[in-house]
Design an enzyme around this catalytic site. Sequence first.
Site, PDB file in Angstrom:
ATOM      1  N   CYS A  51      61.223 -57.848 -48.967  1.00  0.00           N
ATOM      2  CA  CYS A  51      61.154 -57.126 -50.241  1.00  0.00           C
ATOM      3  C   CYS A  51      61.867 -55.785 -50.198  1.00  0.00           C
ATOM      4  CB  CYS A  51      59.694 -56.899 -50.635  1.00  0.00           C
ATOM      5  SG  CYS A  51      58.599 -58.291 -50.303  1.00  0.00           S
ATOM      6  N   ASP A  83      52.173 -57.577 -48.817  1.00  0.00           N
ATOM      7  CA  ASP A  83      51.081 -58.464 -49.226  1.00  0.00           C
ATOM      8  C   ASP A  83      51.265 -59.866 -48.658  1.00  0.00           C
ATOM      9  OD1 ASP A  83      50.579 -56.259 -50.741  1.00  0.00           O
ATOM     10  OD2 ASP A  83      50.491 -57.284 -52.658  1.00  0.00           O
ATOM     11  N   CYS A 124      58.404 -54.133 -52.519  1.00  0.00           N
ATOM     12  CA  CYS A 124      57.127 -54.839 -52.544  1.00  0.00           C
ATOM     13  C   CYS A 124      56.194 -54.193 -53.558  1.00  0.00           C
ATOM     14  CB  CYS A 124      56.510 -54.838 -51.151  1.00  0.00           C
ATOM     15  SG  CYS A 124      55.092 -55.954 -50.984  1.00  0.00           S
ATOM     16  N   ASP A 125      55.295 -54.978 -54.131  1.00  0.00           N
ATOM     17  CA  ASP A 125      54.698 -54.619 -55.414  1.00  0.00           C
ATOM     18  C   ASP A 125      53.952 -53.294 -55.469  1.00  0.00           C
ATOM     19  OD1 ASP A 125      52.492 -55.560 -53.988  1.00  0.00           O
ATOM     20  OD2 ASP A 125      52.242 -57.347 -55.211  1.00  0.00           O
ATOM     21  N   LYS A 126      53.208 -52.885 -54.420  1.00  0.00           N
ATOM     22  CA  LYS A 126      52.462 -51.626 -54.504  1.00  0.00           C
ATOM     23  C   LYS A 126      53.389 -50.423 -54.483  1.00  0.00           C
ATOM     24  CE  LYS A 126      49.019 -54.278 -54.514  1.00  0.00           C
ATOM     25  NZ  LYS A 126      49.839 -55.483 -54.310  1.00  0.00           N
ATOM     26  N   CYS A 196      59.208 -61.066 -53.863  1.00  0.00           N
ATOM     27  CA  CYS A 196      58.784 -62.427 -54.216  1.00  0.00           C
ATOM     28  C   CYS A 196      59.297 -62.859 -55.589  1.00  0.00           C
ATOM     29  CB  CYS A 196      57.267 -62.533 -54.157  1.00  0.00           C
ATOM     30  SG  CYS A 196      56.600 -62.222 -52.506  1.00  0.00           S
ATOM     31  N   GLU A 460      43.748 -59.249 -52.008  1.00  0.00           N
ATOM     32  CA  GLU A 460      44.114 -60.368 -52.869  1.00  0.00           C
ATOM     33  C   GLU A 460      43.606 -61.671 -52.241  1.00  0.00           C
ATOM     34  OE1 GLU A 460      48.231 -58.496 -54.700  1.00  0.00           O
ATOM     35  OE2 GLU A 460      48.347 -60.102 -53.228  1.00  0.00           O
ATOM     36  N   SER A 486      46.687 -62.301 -56.005  1.00  0.00           N
ATOM     37  CA  SER A 486      48.137 -62.230 -55.946  1.00  0.00           C
ATOM     38  C   SER A 486      48.707 -62.621 -57.297  1.00  0.00           C
ATOM     39  CB  SER A 486      48.647 -63.191 -54.872  1.00  0.00           C
ATOM     40  OG  SER A 486      50.017 -63.443 -55.039  1.00  0.00           O
TER      41      SER A 486
END
Length: 573
Positions: A51, A83, A124-126, A196, A460, A486
């Site tokens: 990511c 994650d 990455c998402d956070k 992702c 998650e 997730s």
Amino acid sequence: MNPTSLNSRTLLAGPNRAGARAMLKAVGFTDEDLQKPIIGIANTWIEVMPCNFHLDKLAERVKEGVREAGGTPIEFNTISVSDGISMGTEGMKASLISRDVVADSIELVARGHLFDGVVALSGCDKTIPGTVMALQRLNIPSVMLYGGTIAPGRWRGKDVTIQDVYECIGAFNAGRMSEADLKELENVACPGAGACGGQFTANTMSTCMEAIGISPLGLNGIPALDPAKDEAARQAGRLVMLLLKKNIRPADIITRRSIENAIRALTATGGSTNGVLHLLAIARTGRIKLSIEDFDRISAATPLIADLKPWGRYVASDVYRVGGIPLVLKRLYAAKLLHGDPMTVRGVTMSEALKGAQVKEDETKVVHPISDPISTHGGLVILKGNLAPDGCVLKVAGHFSAEQIRRTNGKSAKPTFRGPARVFECEEDAFRAVKRRKIRAGDVVVIRNEGPAGGPGMREMLQVTAALVGAGLGDKVALMTDGRFSGATHGLMVGHVAPEAARGGPIAALKNGDVVVFDIPRRRLDVERSAKEIKKRMAKWKPRKPIYKTGVMAKYAWLVSSASEGAVTDLQD
């Protein structure tokens, strides 16, 4: 731009600041460099995941853009937690906590060195909400650029994502797939750098940040390894200098109306339930009034128009191919479902930015016209009830028709799901039960003590939810948790139950065999027990001893707010 008004002049101008200049010259900066606006490049590069793996190279392009526009870039790094890699382990507890550490660390570096502006790179998402929360706190001219989505893998003639790997782990454990087939999938699912690929949390939050306006319209959605991403990074560098010249700051961009635009984009694309948590956190960081009920209200009035994984057919790179997030936002704006007046990092309003956005006509219906939506109801609902007095979140995209979820104030003719509780005190216990085939059709799987404080870190549950899908139980059971899901999770999976068990929420009162009722039209999540019985059980309840007694995990558990308030650690008024 008045040079004397720049933050960096306090740090660098005049004879008394010779020591600061001497140290910066030691790492290669010149007098000419130090007379220009100083722009921090906040990078979330890390070598542990695809990511963010390419962000080191992308940062070089951002710096080129800053220099072209007359600034001096200074790159610094912060953390990231994957994650996808930590999922299903104790390490996953670090994921949500990392969001606030990202925000804290960027804020500290920028305050400590008196930067004039910031460009933040996320992956990455956070790292997406984490970087944006930092920009809000600093409130200096800033841009956030997302590193972009991974390309889909290719396996036996079809596109695959990390979601498929986790679901096939479930299939393997259920005896429905061989280890050799799983290994073959593992080897091709993630073909290179990028976050992702479905409308999981990273691409959901990227969508939201374009809709809010803190990311440049059309640039986040360019895939990670597309050659066009380099020029997007240069643009981001040039844009921060434009914002500095116009004195446009994050507080001018991130407002109640721009957050409503983000919620609209979230629900129109069937995005991750984590979007609720992160947008609440962004609102609270900006002292903007927003409640969990606002998501239900906006979702109910928003058509679902993007056909995206985990529940749909396509991935984020397909959205880019047909016009990107500007196509989604243009369709919402044309239908009067988007505010046009909020300011954006392009230095123009959202309506002006959309007017200039070039999009294609989507013949494949990756993004449907508003007149022909996938559903007339958006992708999320918020439930309350005697198990979730402060609310919980359910993704309905791709699983329920608008008629099945349309809100009613009366009693539903038939609840959406009703079944006996199977109560687990942590994710690992639930996963073992699924793996050993102890979960039956009709069960309600309850996973508690996984909330923001109780985990700590609100893990998650993808390992469990994917295992249920892989075992053929995805549409035959329900699951509720005070933890998170997730973005790759789908099915009747209710998360963010608040108050959480660790803080005395009624989910702590549940026992095996209690009948739990999900009633989506009435927006209710209830146990068929009287208020008197729940109160009696909670009178005997005692909080568990903290798992972590020192360090960042202990501090987080002590400080963190409820999931219904964004699970933030920032002090509130």
